[in-house]
Design an enzyme around this catalytic site. Structure first.
Site, short mmCIF file in Angstrom:
data_model
loop_
_atom_site.label_atom_id
_atom_site.label_comp_id
_atom_site.label_asym_id
_atom_site.label_seq_id
_atom_site.Cartn_x
_atom_site.Cartn_y
_atom_site.Cartn_z
N TYR A 142 0.78 -1.27 -0.05
CA TYR A 142 -0.13 0.10 -0.09
C TYR A 142 0.85 1.24 0.10
CZ TYR A 142 -3.95 -3.00 1.20
OH TYR A 142 -5.08 -4.05 1.16
N LYS A 188 3.79 -15.17 1.51
CA LYS A 188 3.86 -16.00 0.32
C LYS A 188 5.22 -16.10 0.07
CE LYS A 188 1.28 -17.58 -2.91
NZ LYS A 188 0.33 -19.01 -2.86
N ASP A 220 -2.51 -18.08 1.33
CA ASP A 220 -3.69 -18.75 0.73
C ASP A 220 -4.08 -20.03 1.65
OD1 ASP A 220 -1.09 -19.82 0.03
OD2 ASP A 220 -1.53 -20.58 -1.99
N ASP A 244 -4.88 -7.09 5.74
CA ASP A 244 -6.09 -6.39 5.59
C ASP A 244 -7.25 -7.47 5.27
OD1 ASP A 244 -7.89 -4.35 4.97
OD2 ASP A 244 -6.86 -3.83 3.27
N ASP A 248 -10.73 -9.08 7.56
CA ASP A 248 -12.02 -9.07 7.19
C ASP A 248 -12.65 -10.35 7.39
OD1 ASP A 248 -12.04 -6.11 7.14
OD2 ASP A 248 -13.05 -6.26 5.02
#
Ligand code: NAD
Length: 355
Positions: A142, A188, A220, A244, A248
């Site tokens: 970001y 990852k 994942d 992020d 959620d």
């Protein structure tokens, strides 16, 4: 009598509605504990852009820096989505996090017993879940430079420096020491160099915490494990974009995004906010769930002000409200005795806090 200066950012959409309820509860708790909150309201987000041309006016940055803590509602909405990126509400929030060096985002996920049926997951899968997503907040994809949106292609940069990984990893290990002493670092590393670097650095930091068990998981797999068996997790340590998304996802374990608080810390002043956004689809209807924001105010008392007893009182009042069957619309299908508006739930919690 202790006096605390609280910077209030209501923001857009449901932001003002939910913050008003949190202030109501803070005022109620202040009576019993002989401390006074001095609220100073600042503009941020879409509203700030409309009034000043900047989603994060300098006055807001200065006011936040001078406060003891920041209580934040939510920002954003379709109205501002077509603005240039640096004028959008979300850019204001990213800038504020960077200005205040809020590099560590604590997102605890707790399942309220009274709402076991509210989750889309089976009650036996979620009963007893108590995990903490520790998200790095001021680095990674970001914030990485360079970034560009061209006509035929676009790119962003995912970058982490050693210092950035070390400080968030330390924060996660310290948090784990006070919990179940387990850190699962999510990355990852099988595909991304930046993730391999993250993993190597976390392993180095772990050497200073021999009593904490460190494991690693690809993002994942973590997304899958969170819904398969969330009880396996204690502290999930991860970078900005993975955190992020995972937080959620984890919020749905609790049944509604309207229940979960968060704390962003690292610099001198902490920022406390619900994990949800400005929910423009329900703004102004009086049906938003204020519990995430009220629980964020409780986190503020605990983390920033050290007022643990007052925080306990708020947490107990939230439990009691749910126990007694008071529900906002988002959780009204689960054990509701009475469906309440945003202000009604806030008033009942404030009432229980002051008793
Ligand atoms: P959202 O979290 O605002 O809403 C997602 C869904 O959850 C909606 O159906 C909404 O009605 C519901 N919801 C959210 N909070 C609720 C509450 N307290 N009570 C009951 N229901 C609730 O996410 P979105 O729709 O993707 O985004 C809306 C805007 O919010 C966008 O502009 C986005 O950029 C912004 N946003 C801001 C923040 C922030 O301020 N920190 C975080 C996420 C999104």
């Amino acid at each position: 009598m202790s006096k605390y200066k609280i910077a209030i950012i209501k923001g857009d959409g449901i932001g003002p509605e939910i913050i008003d309820e949190a202030i109501k509860v803070l005022d109620a708790v202040s009576i019993g504990y002989e401390h006074e909150f001095i609220y100073e309201e600042y503009l941020m987000g879409g509203d700030a852009y409309d009034m000043t041309g900047d989603p994060l006016p300098q006055e807001t940055i200065d006011g936040c820096k001078a406060a003891d803590a920041i209580l934040f509602g939510a920002i954003g909405g379709e109205k501002w989505d077509s603005l240039p990126r640096d004028k959008r509400p979300e850019s204001g929030l990213l800038r504020l996090r960077a200005e205040l060096e809020l590099y560590a985002n604590f997102r605890p996920v707790k399942v309220y017993k009274q709402l076991l049926d509210a989750s889309t997951l089976k009650p036996e899968v979620i009963d007893g879940v108590d995990l903490l997503v520790m998200r790095e907040l001021t680095g990674g994809l970001y914030f990485g430079e360079p970034r560009e949106k061209g006509k035929d292609s676009a790119f962003n940069t995912m970058i982490y420096s050693k210092d950035e990984v070390v400080r968030i990893a330390k924060m996660a290990f310290e948090a784990a020491k006070k919990r179940d002493k387990k850190v699962c670092s999510v990355d990852k590393a099988n595909v991304l160099e930046v993730s391999q670097f993250w993993r190597d650095t976390v392993i180095e930091v772990a050497k200073d915490y021999p009593d904490v068990v460190l494991t690693h998981m690809y993002v994942d797999n973590a997304a899958m494990q969170l819904v398969r068996d969330p009880k396996q997790f204690d502290v999930i340590l991860t970078g900005n974009i993975f955190g992020d998304i995972l937080s959620d996802e984890a919020s749905m374990i609790s049944g509604s995004i309207g229940l979960l608080p968060s704390a962003s810390v690292g610099g001198k002043v902490g920022l406390f906010e619900p994990i949800h956004g400005s929910a423009p689809d329900i703004a102004g209807q009086g049906i938003a769930n204020p519990i995430a924001t009220i629980a964020s105010a409780s986190m503020m008392l605990r983390f920033a002000l050290g007022e643990n007893k007052a925080a306990d009182k708020i947490d107990a009042a939230i439990d009691r409200v749910l126990e007694e069957g008071y529900r906002t619309k988002d959780i009204s299908s689960f054990g509701a005795k009475e469906v309440c508006s945003t202000t009604e739930i806030g008033s009942i919690i404030a009432d229980y806090v002051s008793k």
